[in-house]
Scaffold this active site. Sequence first.
Site, PDB file in Angstrom:
ATOM      1  N   ARG A 137       0.837  -1.196   0.000  1.00  0.00           N
ATOM      2  CA  ARG A 137       0.000   0.000   0.000  1.00  0.00           C
ATOM      3  C   ARG A 137       0.875   1.250   0.000  1.00  0.00           C
ATOM      4  O   ARG A 137       1.675   1.459   0.913  1.00  0.00           O
ATOM      5  CB  ARG A 137      -0.918  -0.009   1.215  1.00  0.00           C
ATOM      6  CG  ARG A 137      -1.813  -1.245   1.184  1.00  0.00           C
ATOM      7  CD  ARG A 137      -2.950  -1.185   2.160  1.00  0.00           C
ATOM      8  NE  ARG A 137      -3.751  -2.412   2.012  1.00  0.00           N
ATOM      9  CZ  ARG A 137      -4.899  -2.622   2.593  1.00  0.00           C
ATOM     10  NH1 ARG A 137      -5.420  -1.708   3.394  1.00  0.00           N
ATOM     11  NH2 ARG A 137      -5.560  -3.748   2.397  1.00  0.00           N
ATOM     12  N   GLU A 168       0.484   4.096   0.887  1.00  0.00           N
ATOM     13  CA  GLU A 168      -0.048   5.134   1.771  1.00  0.00           C
ATOM     14  C   GLU A 168       1.111   5.998   2.230  1.00  0.00           C
ATOM     15  O   GLU A 168       2.143   5.495   2.638  1.00  0.00           O
ATOM     16  CB  GLU A 168      -0.737   4.485   2.984  1.00  0.00           C
ATOM     17  CG  GLU A 168      -1.959   3.673   2.589  1.00  0.00           C
ATOM     18  CD  GLU A 168      -2.345   2.602   3.617  1.00  0.00           C
ATOM     19  OE1 GLU A 168      -1.467   2.169   4.384  1.00  0.00           O
ATOM     20  OE2 GLU A 168      -3.525   2.212   3.635  1.00  0.00           O
ATOM     21  N   ARG A 192       1.335   2.331  13.195  1.00  0.00           N
ATOM     22  CA  ARG A 192       0.516   1.147  12.905  1.00  0.00           C
ATOM     23  C   ARG A 192       0.362   0.853  11.411  1.00  0.00           C
ATOM     24  O   ARG A 192      -0.421  -0.002  11.028  1.00  0.00           O
ATOM     25  CB  ARG A 192      -0.859   1.283  13.560  1.00  0.00           C
ATOM     26  CG  ARG A 192      -1.522   2.614  13.256  1.00  0.00           C
ATOM     27  CD  ARG A 192      -2.823   2.740  13.993  1.00  0.00           C
ATOM     28  NE  ARG A 192      -3.932   2.390  13.132  1.00  0.00           N
ATOM     29  CZ  ARG A 192      -5.197   2.426  13.513  1.00  0.00           C
ATOM     30  NH1 ARG A 192      -5.505   2.757  14.751  1.00  0.00           N
ATOM     31  NH2 ARG A 192      -6.152   2.110  12.686  1.00  0.00           N
ATOM     32  N   HIS A 193       1.088   1.572  10.579  1.00  0.00           N
ATOM     33  CA  HIS A 193       1.019   1.310   9.139  1.00  0.00           C
ATOM     34  C   HIS A 193       2.395   0.967   8.569  1.00  0.00           C
ATOM     35  O   HIS A 193       3.384   1.612   8.899  1.00  0.00           O
ATOM     36  CB  HIS A 193       0.483   2.533   8.385  1.00  0.00           C
ATOM     37  CG  HIS A 193      -0.969   2.771   8.601  1.00  0.00           C
ATOM     38  ND1 HIS A 193      -1.442   3.648   9.550  1.00  0.00           N
ATOM     39  CD2 HIS A 193      -2.058   2.224   8.004  1.00  0.00           C
ATOM     40  CE1 HIS A 193      -2.773   3.644   9.519  1.00  0.00           C
ATOM     41  NE2 HIS A 193      -3.175   2.788   8.598  1.00  0.00           N
ATOM     42  N   GLU A 249      -7.775  -1.523  15.062  1.00  0.00           N
ATOM     43  CA  GLU A 249      -8.289  -2.503  14.104  1.00  0.00           C
ATOM     44  C   GLU A 249      -7.202  -3.501  13.741  1.00  0.00           C
ATOM     45  O   GLU A 249      -6.122  -3.112  13.322  1.00  0.00           O
ATOM     46  CB  GLU A 249      -8.755  -1.765  12.835  1.00  0.00           C
ATOM     47  CG  GLU A 249      -9.233  -2.703  11.759  1.00  0.00           C
ATOM     48  CD  GLU A 249      -9.389  -2.013  10.398  1.00  0.00           C
ATOM     49  OE1 GLU A 249      -9.831  -0.852  10.357  1.00  0.00           O
ATOM     50  OE2 GLU A 249      -9.058  -2.663   9.395  1.00  0.00           O
ATOM     51  N   SER A 301     -10.472  -6.758   9.159  1.00  0.00           N
ATOM     52  CA  SER A 301     -11.705  -6.263   8.561  1.00  0.00           C
ATOM     53  C   SER A 301     -12.301  -7.380   7.739  1.00  0.00           C
ATOM     54  O   SER A 301     -11.571  -8.074   7.031  1.00  0.00           O
ATOM     55  CB  SER A 301     -11.424  -5.102   7.603  1.00  0.00           C
ATOM     56  OG  SER A 301     -11.428  -3.886   8.274  1.00  0.00           O
ATOM     57  N   ARG A 336      -0.270  -6.265  13.017  1.00  0.00           N
ATOM     58  CA  ARG A 336      -1.191  -5.571  13.938  1.00  0.00           C
ATOM     59  C   ARG A 336      -1.529  -6.460  15.138  1.00  0.00           C
ATOM     60  O   ARG A 336      -1.532  -6.013  16.282  1.00  0.00           O
ATOM     61  CB  ARG A 336      -2.485  -5.213  13.208  1.00  0.00           C
ATOM     62  CG  ARG A 336      -2.337  -4.125  12.156  1.00  0.00           C
ATOM     63  CD  ARG A 336      -2.683  -2.769  12.719  1.00  0.00           C
ATOM     64  NE  ARG A 336      -2.498  -1.737  11.724  1.00  0.00           N
ATOM     65  CZ  ARG A 336      -3.519  -1.133  11.095  1.00  0.00           C
ATOM     66  NH1 ARG A 336      -4.775  -1.467  11.370  1.00  0.00           N
ATOM     67  NH2 ARG A 336      -3.277  -0.177  10.230  1.00  0.00           N
TER      68      ARG A 336
HETATM   69  P1  ATP Z   1      -6.630   1.101   8.718  1.00  0.00           P
HETATM   70  O1  ATP Z   1      -7.906   1.823   8.473  1.00  0.00           O
HETATM   71  O2  ATP Z   1      -6.426   0.711  10.138  1.00  0.00           O
HETATM   72  O3  ATP Z   1      -5.456   1.770   8.107  1.00  0.00           O
HETATM   73  P2  ATP Z   1      -7.657  -0.558   6.618  1.00  0.00           P
HETATM   74  O4  ATP Z   1      -9.087  -0.581   7.014  1.00  0.00           O
HETATM   75  O5  ATP Z   1      -7.206   0.338   5.521  1.00  0.00           O
HETATM   76  O6  ATP Z   1      -6.745  -0.301   7.923  1.00  0.00           O
HETATM   77  P3  ATP Z   1      -8.007  -3.152   5.491  1.00  0.00           P
HETATM   78  O7  ATP Z   1      -8.018  -2.837   4.055  1.00  0.00           O
HETATM   79  O8  ATP Z   1      -9.298  -3.374   6.174  1.00  0.00           O
HETATM   80  O9  ATP Z   1      -7.177  -2.041   6.266  1.00  0.00           O
HETATM   81  O10 ATP Z   1      -7.013  -4.391   5.692  1.00  0.00           O
HETATM   82  C1  ATP Z   1      -7.277  -5.496   6.544  1.00  0.00           C
HETATM   83  C2  ATP Z   1      -6.290  -5.555   7.692  1.00  0.00           C
HETATM   84  O11 ATP Z   1      -4.956  -5.526   7.207  1.00  0.00           O
HETATM   85  C3  ATP Z   1      -6.366  -4.381   8.634  1.00  0.00           C
HETATM   86  O12 ATP Z   1      -7.367  -4.587   9.605  1.00  0.00           O
HETATM   87  C4  ATP Z   1      -4.980  -4.369   9.241  1.00  0.00           C
HETATM   88  O13 ATP Z   1      -4.878  -5.339  10.267  1.00  0.00           O
HETATM   89  C5  ATP Z   1      -4.106  -4.833   8.099  1.00  0.00           C
HETATM   90  N1  ATP Z   1      -3.515  -3.684   7.411  1.00  0.00           N
HETATM   91  C6  ATP Z   1      -4.080  -2.943   6.436  1.00  0.00           C
HETATM   92  N2  ATP Z   1      -3.276  -1.957   6.022  1.00  0.00           N
HETATM   93  C7  ATP Z   1      -2.144  -2.072   6.737  1.00  0.00           C
HETATM   94  C8  ATP Z   1      -0.907  -1.346   6.772  1.00  0.00           C
HETATM   95  N3  ATP Z   1      -0.694  -0.306   5.978  1.00  0.00           N
HETATM   96  N4  ATP Z   1       0.041  -1.756   7.643  1.00  0.00           N
HETATM   97  C9  ATP Z   1      -0.176  -2.819   8.450  1.00  0.00           C
HETATM   98  N5  ATP Z   1      -1.301  -3.536   8.468  1.00  0.00           N
HETATM   99  C10 ATP Z   1      -2.280  -3.175   7.628  1.00  0.00           C
HETATM  100 MG    MG Z   2     -10.294  -2.122   7.535  1.00  0.00          MG
END
Ligand code: ATP
Ligand code: MG
Length: 429
Positions: free
Chosen positions: A213, A215, A221-222, A352, A355, A403
């Site tokens: 990602r 981002e 946490r990312h 979180e 999901s 996470r």
């Molecule tokens: P958040 O809103 O907390 O950034 P998200 O809702 O974008 O997460 P999802 O697309 O729902 O993330 O991804 C499913 C799971 O994967 C998340 O609940 C999280 O545990 C993990 N995850 C997602 N993006 C990341 C990231 N950039 N770094 C670490 N773990 C991630």
């Molecule tokens: Mg999510």
Amino acid sequence: MLRSHYSKEINEEFHGKEIKVAGWVEDIRNLGGIAFIILRDREGKLQITAIKKENPDLFKKLVSLPRESVIAVEGICQKNEKVMNGWELLPKKLEVLSIASTPLPMGVIDKVNVDFDTRLDNRFIDLRKEETKAIFLIRHSFIKYATEFLRNKGFIEVHTPKITASSSEGGTEVFKVDYFGKDAYLVQSPQLYKQMLMATGFDRVFEIAWYFRAEEHDTSRHLNESTAIDIEMAFISDEEEVMRIAEEMTNYAIQKILDENSKELEKLNVEIDTPSLPYPRIKYDEVVEILQKEIDFKWGDDLGTDEENLLAKHVDYELYFIKDFPLETKPFYAMPNGKYARAFDLEYKGMEIASGAQRIHDYDMLVKRMNELGMNINNFEDYLKAFKYGMPPHGGFGYGIERFLMRLLNLKNIRECILFPRDRKRLRP
Ligand code: ATP
Ligand code: MG
């Protein structure tokens, strides 16, 4: 073999016996006529006691070794209550396998705190530290037992592509790669592929998946490259069936970690209780009520870090679900239920960690949703095709491995839970 036994394997029965150990020279204390060398291997440590007059050459070679050099030693085990672990090795033969350069970029046992960047720059040494190693041994257990649980429940392991022609979750947060002159992307998750697999008859699949990602945020946490346990299951009647897999998998793994990793948990100063099942379910509407008492929060807003933390203060549990989210807060593939989505988040100590949702399995409904969201359905041709020729109702989740570990082990930074973290600033080592 250069080694007959690990340090941990030696016990009373070894007194007077000859063994061969191998590992890193952690410490040398040279008292002139006698020297104590601490040898570290994967399982622990062992003292080597060298006496000068018994073997002057070997003694000289041993005491002159720089710390963290790698050696193999053959010798006799001797019981000695005064020594760490209760025994020592009297060396007969020494083989120097690798001499460490000096100075070391960071210490292994020094009490001085090295900053996190230095640790990450020298991850191969950082991982020689007991506490760092403990995190990755527990990570190993988590993946081993979470997937054992899934296998026991009939899930089969799959591996889907990481390079694709279109982005999976929409949005611009994708890494573009040059694919023989064409644009391609690294997948943000296996979402589209694991759904397509539901049209095959496999029914239940899981993948230890990489998420890429792009981002730009820099948070604790990312990660820009993270791992997850992704599952998808067909012939479900609602999202509750998926949630039960998520909570039971979590409990199964936590219990196994408690059984098998007590030494590592102790090293990290972590005490854990197995949570009771089922985990509480909190509806998004209830979350809104709780939050509105303290902050400005509108129905339909997404839950961010602050909101999640605030909610955690009002909940007496460490692990709980939030469910029945407003449809607009969830991705296009989530099954609508009026103005809600049949979607859930699993929260662990206010963050979180997973999901999931029941997904839309009806082709027309899916296309309608994508159009409503202004998506270009031409980019999703291959995905949509799988919905046209017999697609059962299905759902699944994506569960962040880093996470989960971060929360289980009370670690402040998610980068502690992945070997070589990738973030905005870090592309090395
Ligand atoms: P958040 O809103 O907390 O950034 P998200 O809702 O974008 O997460 P999802 O697309 O729902 O993330 O991804 C499913 C799971 O994967 C998340 O609940 C999280 O545990 C993990 N995850 C997602 N993006 C990341 C990231 N950039 N770094 C670490 N773990 C991630
Ligand atoms: Mg999510």
